[in-house]
Design a protein around this motif. Structure first.
Motif, PDB file in Angstrom:
ATOM      1  N   ASP A  71      -6.858  -0.852  -2.328  1.00 52.93           N
ATOM      2  CA  ASP A  71      -7.882  -1.486  -1.493  1.00 52.93           C
ATOM      3  C   ASP A  71      -8.221  -2.885  -1.992  1.00 52.93           C
ATOM      4  OD1 ASP A  71      -8.148   0.617   0.263  1.00 52.93           O
ATOM      5  OD2 ASP A  71      -9.703   1.604  -0.916  1.00 52.93           O
ATOM      6  N   LYS A 103       0.802  -1.225   0.000  1.00 49.22           N
ATOM      7  CA  LYS A 103       0.000   0.000   0.000  1.00 49.22           C
ATOM      8  C   LYS A 103       0.835   1.276   0.000  1.00 49.22           C
ATOM      9  CE  LYS A 103      -4.031   1.884   2.503  1.00 49.22           C
ATOM     10  NZ  LYS A 103      -5.006   1.888   1.404  1.00 49.22           N
ATOM     11  N   ASN A 143      -5.032   3.779   8.034  1.00 48.44           N
ATOM     12  CA  ASN A 143      -5.074   5.098   7.395  1.00 48.44           C
ATOM     13  C   ASN A 143      -4.893   6.232   8.397  1.00 48.44           C
ATOM     14  OD1 ASN A 143      -5.467   4.082   4.778  1.00 48.44           O
ATOM     15  ND2 ASN A 143      -7.683   3.948   5.060  1.00 48.44           N
ATOM     16  N   SER A 181      -0.270   3.094  -4.804  1.00 49.24           N
ATOM     17  CA  SER A 181      -1.574   3.587  -4.383  1.00 49.24           C
ATOM     18  C   SER A 181      -2.690   3.093  -5.293  1.00 49.24           C
ATOM     19  CB  SER A 181      -1.579   5.119  -4.360  1.00 49.24           C
ATOM     20  OG  SER A 181      -1.280   5.641  -5.648  1.00 49.24           O
TER      21      SER A 181
END
Length: 253
Positions: A176, A168, A226, A172
């Protein structure tokens, strides 16, 4: 096969290998490439310490799996953890050529990671490699506890967490998603670490399939990731593994 647009995108990376009988091998204190299952391919070796292959070469998957496992083991040690402290055996072309991969804790003489060749070669995808190594990490922290429907789902979720957290910070795009390379095609669509189906733990009556509700765990984990970052959340997840037990629930985890 090789494609003109992809071949130049290969990167040169560094990893420690072994030198035995005037030959370099993909082997270290923490990972060893082996031939354990069909399809049968020799283990890559070299007379100079360079292992450069393209995707048409069966050695490409061997190098890719070896590099990412070695790199992840080094990362674990940098965080202060001594897990999977043995040369885990890796067959980068295994599973009888099927489209599947696995960690086998009971394989002899040491646990085995086997990566299938069906569809997209699984060992080409770092997500698959790190996910399966995640099972080895979990088993090292809490041996022989991956039993029970919710517990098995949790172990799959943890593998997905490690895979996505690993990539991650560097990539980018699609961060997810789990298995961006292996699961974006007619064979299957991979998984995610968010919760697009809005699953609610309170309304789930059974965890029969170990992959269905992995997003429940990882949607929460990446909320933490995050806000507090990779190293903090990785340590939180790794530390939690030591308390995992057979038949535990998500709520207990």
């Amino acid at each position: 096969n090789n494609e003109a647009v992809l071949n130049p995108l290969r990167e040169t990376v560094l990893a420690k290998v072994s030198f035995e009988n005037d030959t370099f091998w993909l082997k270290s204190d923490y990972v060893e490439l082996v031939e354990a299952d069909w399809p049968v391919n020799p283990v890559a070796n070299a007379v100079i310490p360079e292992f450069e292959f393209s995707r048409t070469d069966f050695e490409f998957e061997q190098v890719n799996a070896y590099y990412h496992i070695s790199t992840y083991q080094n990362y674990l040690q940098s965080l202060g953890y001594s897990l999977v402290q043995y040369p885990i055996r890796v067959d980068a072309q295994g599973w009888g050529g099927q489209d599947n991969s696995s960690f086998n804790a009971s394989s002899q003489p040491r646990p085995l990671l086997s990566f299938g060749e069906g569809g997209v070669d699984d060992a080409e995808d770092a997500d698959v490699v790190v996910h399966e190594y995640g099972h080895a990490i979990s088993n090292s922290a809490s041996p022989s506890t991956n039993q029970g429907n919710e517990r098995r789902t949790l172990d799959e979720a943890v593998g997905d967490y490690f895979a996505v957290s690993y990539k991650k910070t560097e990539h980018s795009f699609g961060s997810d998603k789990v298995f961006n390379w292996d699961g974006h095609n007619t064979f299957w669509q991979g998984r995610t670490v968010n919760n697009p189906s809005n699953f609610n733990y309170k309304t789930i009556t059974t965890f029969n399939a170990p992959y269905t509700y992995t997003t429940l765990w990882n949607d929460a984990m990446f909320d933490i990731w995050n806000q507090l970052g990779k190293a903090y959340t990785d340590k939180l997840q790794i530390e939690a593994l030591y308390g995992y037990m057979s038949n535990m629930s998500f709520r207990q985890a």
